[in-house]
Design a protein around this motif. Sequence first.
Motif, PDB file in Angstrom:
ATOM      1  N   LYS A   1       0.582  -5.298  31.263  1.00 52.83           N
ATOM      2  CA  LYS A   1       0.999  -5.840  29.967  1.00 52.83           C
ATOM      3  C   LYS A   1       0.955  -7.365  29.990  1.00 52.83           C
ATOM      4  O   LYS A   1       0.486  -8.005  29.040  1.00 52.83           O
ATOM      5  CB  LYS A   1       2.413  -5.347  29.643  1.00 52.83           C
ATOM      6  CG  LYS A   1       2.880  -5.671  28.232  1.00 52.83           C
ATOM      7  CD  LYS A   1       4.232  -5.025  27.961  1.00 52.83           C
ATOM      8  CE  LYS A   1       4.701  -5.308  26.539  1.00 52.83           C
ATOM      9  NZ  LYS A   1       6.031  -4.715  26.266  1.00 52.83           N
TER      10      LYS A   1
ATOM     11  N   ARG B   1      -2.622  -8.595  29.715  1.00 53.66           N
ATOM     12  CA  ARG B   1      -3.172  -8.470  28.368  1.00 53.66           C
ATOM     13  C   ARG B   1      -2.647  -9.569  27.442  1.00 53.66           C
ATOM     14  O   ARG B   1      -3.400 -10.125  26.640  1.00 53.66           O
ATOM     15  CB  ARG B   1      -2.864  -7.088  27.789  1.00 53.66           C
ATOM     16  CG  ARG B   1      -3.586  -5.960  28.534  1.00 53.66           C
ATOM     17  CD  ARG B   1      -3.237  -4.605  27.959  1.00 53.66           C
ATOM     18  NE  ARG B   1      -3.797  -4.445  26.612  1.00 53.66           N
ATOM     19  CZ  ARG B   1      -3.368  -3.542  25.748  1.00 53.66           C
ATOM     20  NH1 ARG B   1      -2.372  -2.739  26.051  1.00 53.66           N
ATOM     21  NH2 ARG B   1      -3.932  -3.442  24.556  1.00 53.66           N
TER      22      ARG B   1
ATOM     23  N   ALA C   1      -4.540 -12.765  28.322  1.00 54.28           N
ATOM     24  CA  ALA C   1      -6.009 -12.722  28.216  1.00 54.28           C
ATOM     25  C   ALA C   1      -6.673 -12.873  29.580  1.00 54.28           C
ATOM     26  O   ALA C   1      -7.708 -13.523  29.721  1.00 54.28           O
ATOM     27  CB  ALA C   1      -6.514 -13.801  27.253  1.00 54.28           C
TER      28      ALA C   1
ATOM     29  N   ASP D   1      -8.277 -11.086  33.139  1.00 50.62           N
ATOM     30  CA  ASP D   1      -9.000  -9.880  33.532  1.00 50.62           C
ATOM     31  C   ASP D   1      -8.327  -9.191  34.709  1.00 50.62           C
ATOM     32  O   ASP D   1      -7.800  -9.840  35.618  1.00 50.62           O
ATOM     33  CB  ASP D   1     -10.438 -10.237  33.918  1.00 50.62           C
ATOM     34  CG  ASP D   1     -11.253 -10.622  32.701  1.00 50.62           C
ATOM     35  OD1 ASP D   1     -11.231  -9.854  31.723  1.00 50.62           O
ATOM     36  OD2 ASP D   1     -11.901 -11.676  32.726  1.00 50.62           O
TER      37      ASP D   1
ATOM     38  N   LYS E   1     -12.117  -8.415  20.342  1.00 52.38           N
ATOM     39  CA  LYS E   1     -11.422  -7.175  20.697  1.00 52.38           C
ATOM     40  C   LYS E   1     -11.077  -6.457  19.404  1.00 52.38           C
ATOM     41  O   LYS E   1     -10.998  -7.074  18.341  1.00 52.38           O
ATOM     42  CB  LYS E   1     -10.149  -7.465  21.504  1.00 52.38           C
ATOM     43  CG  LYS E   1     -10.419  -7.918  22.931  1.00 52.38           C
ATOM     44  CD  LYS E   1      -9.118  -8.008  23.714  1.00 52.38           C
ATOM     45  CE  LYS E   1      -9.395  -8.381  25.168  1.00 52.38           C
ATOM     46  NZ  LYS E   1      -8.151  -8.447  25.955  1.00 52.38           N
TER      47      LYS E   1
ATOM     48  N   ASP F   1      -6.519  -2.689  19.891  1.00 51.97           N
ATOM     49  CA  ASP F   1      -6.004  -3.355  21.096  1.00 51.97           C
ATOM     50  C   ASP F   1      -4.736  -4.139  20.777  1.00 51.97           C
ATOM     51  O   ASP F   1      -3.768  -4.116  21.533  1.00 51.97           O
ATOM     52  CB  ASP F   1      -7.057  -4.316  21.672  1.00 51.97           C
ATOM     53  CG  ASP F   1      -8.225  -3.584  22.305  1.00 51.97           C
ATOM     54  OD1 ASP F   1      -7.998  -2.516  22.901  1.00 51.97           O
ATOM     55  OD2 ASP F   1      -9.363  -4.068  22.199  1.00 51.97           O
ATOM     56  N   TYR F   2      -4.762  -4.850  19.656  1.00 54.01           N
ATOM     57  CA  TYR F   2      -3.621  -5.695  19.307  1.00 54.01           C
ATOM     58  C   TYR F   2      -2.510  -4.916  18.620  1.00 54.01           C
ATOM     59  O   TYR F   2      -1.343  -5.314  18.693  1.00 54.01           O
ATOM     60  CB  TYR F   2      -4.098  -6.875  18.457  1.00 54.01           C
ATOM     61  CG  TYR F   2      -4.946  -7.816  19.265  1.00 54.01           C
ATOM     62  CD1 TYR F   2      -4.381  -8.574  20.285  1.00 54.01           C
ATOM     63  CD2 TYR F   2      -6.316  -7.918  19.055  1.00 54.01           C
ATOM     64  CE1 TYR F   2      -5.157  -9.417  21.064  1.00 54.01           C
ATOM     65  CE2 TYR F   2      -7.101  -8.761  19.827  1.00 54.01           C
ATOM     66  CZ  TYR F   2      -6.513  -9.508  20.826  1.00 54.01           C
ATOM     67  OH  TYR F   2      -7.282 -10.328  21.609  1.00 54.01           O
TER      68      TYR F   2
ATOM     69  N   LEU G   1      -0.482  -3.856  21.482  1.00 50.97           N
ATOM     70  CA  LEU G   1       0.131  -4.982  22.174  1.00 50.97           C
ATOM     71  C   LEU G   1       1.292  -5.589  21.374  1.00 50.97           C
ATOM     72  O   LEU G   1       2.297  -6.019  21.945  1.00 50.97           O
ATOM     73  CB  LEU G   1      -0.937  -6.051  22.434  1.00 50.97           C
ATOM     74  CG  LEU G   1      -0.744  -6.988  23.622  1.00 50.97           C
ATOM     75  CD1 LEU G   1      -0.599  -6.212  24.919  1.00 50.97           C
ATOM     76  CD2 LEU G   1      -1.918  -7.955  23.721  1.00 50.97           C
TER      77      LEU G   1
END
Length: 256
Positions: A96, A99, A102, A104, A192, A196-197, A200
């Motif tokens: 988490k 993410r 940002a 990897d 993205k 994805d968001y 999040l």
Amino acid sequence: MQNKITALLIDDDAHLREGMKGLLHIYAPQIQILGEAYSVKTGVEAIKNYQPQVVFLDIQLTDGTGFDILEELLAQYGKINTYVVFITAHEQYAIKAFRFSALDFLLKPVDPDELNNVLQKINKVLQKDEGFAHIDLLLENMRKKVDTFKRIALSNADGVHVFDISDIIRCESEDNYTKFYIKNSKPILISKTLKDYEDLLADHGFERIHQSHLINLNYLKSYIKKEGGYIIMADEAHVPISQRKKERLQEILKNL
């Protein structure tokens, strides 16, 4: 011919280091492994000695964590000068944090397709020489050890941008991209998906009211029932509401 990219492997498991070298040899022959390390101490020394462009960094090491290495480098130099790819088991809190920052990461065992996606990003980032300010955000989040993060890093073609989550007014889907509308800032387009968001930002007061729209409820100004129903946001945007979301939104509005 692709330019060589120098790299370092830091993992306390020798078998996993060998496996990673094998994957890189097959899928990324342009990556030149300068050296290996297995602990916080040897990792810091190796980064200082080799100064690689990329570090593949395991989280759990014999004498600490990969985050300890980054903290030590920050303490000594004031910044991180290498691209970091974390390698981790299923540690939900760390994932988490990655993410939101940002950054990897690769899950063990490393999947070749995921590795290929990361390698493509490495090539783009190193060509831009954009710096790694989002690592500061990651370490800030890891120090706090809380599940609710206050800031988010958004990475696009221009670089990495860090925003307060509370300043995000809304997000809009544009094919496989997401456009962020942010208070006192220009819109920013991120490669993205909105999904994805949605995941999040679910714990930050965001609600997906339409296939193409995710809104911050704190910026909801009016709910207009006519013309099929739509929302007016604080930035005066008129945002449609899908039929199946109307009941959910009305329930939310009752509790605001």
